[in-house]
Write an enzyme that holds these catalytic residues in place. Structure first.
Site, mmCIF file in Angstrom:
data_model
loop_
_atom_site.group_PDB
_atom_site.id
_atom_site.type_symbol
_atom_site.label_atom_id
_atom_site.label_comp_id
_atom_site.label_asym_id
_atom_site.label_seq_id
_atom_site.Cartn_x
_atom_site.Cartn_y
_atom_site.Cartn_z
ATOM 1 N N HIS A 160 0.832 -1.225 0.000
ATOM 2 C CA HIS A 160 0.000 0.000 0.000
ATOM 3 C C HIS A 160 0.860 1.265 0.000
ATOM 4 C CE1 HIS A 160 -3.371 -2.679 1.244
ATOM 5 N NE2 HIS A 160 -2.430 -3.232 1.993
ATOM 6 N N SER A 281 15.982 21.025 -16.260
ATOM 7 C CA SER A 281 14.812 21.854 -16.527
ATOM 8 C C SER A 281 15.287 23.129 -17.214
ATOM 9 C CB SER A 281 14.131 22.179 -15.202
ATOM 10 O OG SER A 281 13.437 23.402 -15.302
ATOM 11 N N LYS A 287 17.028 21.257 -10.861
ATOM 12 C CA LYS A 287 16.353 19.988 -11.138
ATOM 13 C C LYS A 287 17.133 19.028 -12.023
ATOM 14 C CE LYS A 287 12.021 19.487 -11.500
ATOM 15 N NZ LYS A 287 10.819 19.489 -12.331
ATOM 16 N N GLU A 294 10.223 8.042 -17.013
ATOM 17 C CA GLU A 294 8.937 8.692 -17.318
ATOM 18 C C GLU A 294 8.481 8.369 -18.738
ATOM 19 O OE1 GLU A 294 8.524 12.783 -14.919
ATOM 20 O OE2 GLU A 294 10.297 12.698 -16.180
ATOM 21 N N TYR A 321 -9.305 -12.669 -46.326
ATOM 22 C CA TYR A 321 -8.591 -11.390 -46.264
ATOM 23 C C TYR A 321 -9.558 -10.228 -46.450
ATOM 24 C CZ TYR A 321 -5.470 -7.515 -47.244
ATOM 25 O OH TYR A 321 -4.840 -6.298 -47.199
HETATM 26 N N1 ARG Z 1 -0.877 -3.887 -48.537
HETATM 27 C C1 ARG Z 1 -1.705 -4.991 -48.287
HETATM 28 C C2 ARG Z 1 -1.744 -5.285 -46.790
HETATM 29 O O1 ARG Z 1 -0.973 -4.732 -46.122
HETATM 30 C C3 ARG Z 1 -1.206 -6.200 -49.006
HETATM 31 C C4 ARG Z 1 -2.249 -7.188 -49.312
HETATM 32 C C5 ARG Z 1 -3.224 -6.631 -50.292
HETATM 33 N N2 ARG Z 1 -4.171 -7.595 -50.666
HETATM 34 C C6 ARG Z 1 -5.292 -7.272 -51.316
HETATM 35 N N3 ARG Z 1 -6.108 -8.251 -51.597
HETATM 36 N N4 ARG Z 1 -5.577 -6.039 -51.615
HETATM 37 O O2 ARG Z 1 -2.537 -6.054 -46.288
#
Ligand code: ARG
Length: 464
Positions: A160, A281, A287, A294, A321
């Site tokens: 504490h 400072s 200081k 920090e 993706y």
């Molecule tokens: N610059 C893109 C990324 O960082 C690469 C992959 C792009 N793929 C796509 N299907 N547009 O993810």
């Protein structure tokens, strides 16, 4: 400003990107950091295409030589693709084709930028994790050397933020060593999930070509390959795990930073700061500011932010993706750079930036009531039930405070007035050195235990 030609993607595009959208879309400004890994990944891919007879050995050679030339150009500072390249993958492919002609256009056979960028990112992170592990080892070594020097240096221990029981300074420092050991192990553990190859997953579904994913994985030093192409191109768990491990490293560095800042204050004066690691400072000439700890404490928030950012980026993504994934890079790069900078700075700070004020520390542990538990333990060893002893000592502290006396300043008569079990040996039992030494339970601050902990720490460092 040049913008991507419509032909970058395919003939179905008729007009070029709006310049502002080109800029918005481009990742070349930051993913150029992946270039060395992109080249290495492409070389492995080209060799795999040769092995599977998808391209000829001559074509493979031309491609690999071309990629190596780009590497040299980049290292000489001569390869600086602009926004027209969109990203590092296109930039490399374009330069390659510029150099070796149509053969360069064969490199992207049986591959997509989706598995390509995943490969690059894993190669990058694998190398960076190795580097951070190496830095953690140096940080641990510095803590350990300081601990070896300060086994017998006593410091007040707190709960504490109130004086609780005195400690060996080595014990205090070794707590941070153990945290760093877990950090090191965490990185080690997660490497096996970083080190999986998505190369050959294609855009999302695999490829019609007779590729050999194991072969390219082997060339790149991956331990295995993703078993599901959708997962392979869209998994960023490894990056999130890394951000989590990085966040814990920062938690630990930040806690140590907070202590260094407090300890360097005039109120504590447990450490002084050397000129090499502190700043002045602009207005208050007296200081000396603890900027290093920090900044480390301050940068911790950034790293937590990246972890949060990555988690939120992923949570709503449908397979596979999505361009959202481009956002992973700046988070990962900044996490890596921040953690590396902070571990290095804290290592330097400990090695040459702080001086423990041994005399001031000795004085501190001699002038408080942090030996009160030991009085209770003393009575308990003499048969007084601990809770009763605890209550009696509460009374002792109260009367001592009223008389403006420390425990060691009470006379034997005063002790015995409280309980007849007190004898002359009470004074030895409550001396700080003895108080620390007596805490000899496994993992405690007793000097014997600290020596054993130092031996364990040396062994951990010796194991790699
Ligand atoms: N610059 C893109 C990324 O960082 C690469 C992959 C792009 N793929 C796509 N299907 N547009 O993810």
């Amino acid at each position: 400003m040049q913008t991507p030609s419509p032909q970058t993607w395919s003939q179905r595009f008729e007009t070029a990107l709006h310049p502002a959208i080109a800029l918005f879309n481009a990742s070349i400004g930051f993913d150029i950091q992946l270039i060395e890994y992109d080249l290495t990944g492409s070389e492995a891919h080209a060799k795999m295409l040769v092995k599977t007879e998808i391209i000829s050995p001559e074509e493979g050679d031309q491609i690999v030589t071309g990629l190596e030339t780009i590497r040299q150009e980049y290292r000489r500072g001569e390869f600086n693709p602009g926004v027209e390249a969109e990203d590092v993958h296109f930039a490399v492919e374009r330069r390659l084709t510029e150099m070796i002609g149509d053969v360069g256009k064969k490199l992207h056979t049986a591959r997509s930028r989706n598995d390509q960028v995943g490969t690059d990112l894993r190669l990058y992170l694998r190398a960076q994790i190795d580097a951070i592990q190496g830095q953690l080892r140096q940080y641990q070594q510095t803590l350990l050397s300081l601990a070896e020097e300060h086994v017998e240096t006593l410091v007040p221990g707190y709960t504490h933020l109130q004086r609780a029981q005195p400690l060996s300074l080595a014990h205090h420092l070794l707590a941070y060593f153990d945290m760093a050991q877990r950090d090191w192990e965490r990185l080690h553990d997660l490497q096996k999930r970083v080190n999986i190859s998505p190369l050959g997953c294609g855009a999302l579904a695999g490829t019609t070509f007779p590729i050999d994913r194991q072969y390219s994985a082997e060339l790149l030093g991956f331990e295995k390959v993703y078993g599901n192409s959708l997962d392979g191109v869209s998994d960023r768990d490894f990056a999130i795990e890394f951000a989590c491990a990085a966040s814990l490293i920062m938690v630990h560095l930040s806690r140590l930073s907070e202590e260094m800042i407090l300890w360097a204050s005039e109120e504590f004066s447990f450490v002084t700061l050397n000129d090499s690691c502190s700043t002045g400072s602009s207005i208050m000439p007296q200081k000396k500011n603890p900027d290093v700890p920090e900044l480390v404490r301050g940068k911790t928030g950034r790293v937590f932010g990246h972890l949060q950012g990555l988690l939120v980026m992923m949570k709503g993504l449908p397979l596979a993706y999505n361009k959202d994934l481009q956002e992973d890079k700046e988070a990962i790069f900044d996490t890596v750079n921040t953690v590396r900078g902070c571990v290095e700075a804290m290592t330097i700070l400990l090695a040459e930036g702080v001086n423990f004020q041994v005399l001031r520390l000795r004085q501190a542990v001699n002038e408080d009531y942090s030996n009160a538990t030991d009085v209770a333990d003393y009575l308990a060893t003499k048969g007084v039930p601990f809770r009763e002893a605890y209550n009696l000592v509460g009374k002792v502290v109260k009367t001592s405070l009223a008389a403006d006396k420390l425990l060691r300043e009470l006379t034997l008569e005063e002790w015995q007035a409280i309980h007849p079990a007190f004898e002359d040996d009470i004074y030895a039992a409550i001396a700080p050195q003895q108080v620390v030494s007596a805490r000899n339970s496994y993992g405690g601050t007793g000097f014997d235990q600290v020596h054993q902990a130092i031996a364990r720490a040396n062994q951990a460092l010796g194991e790699g």
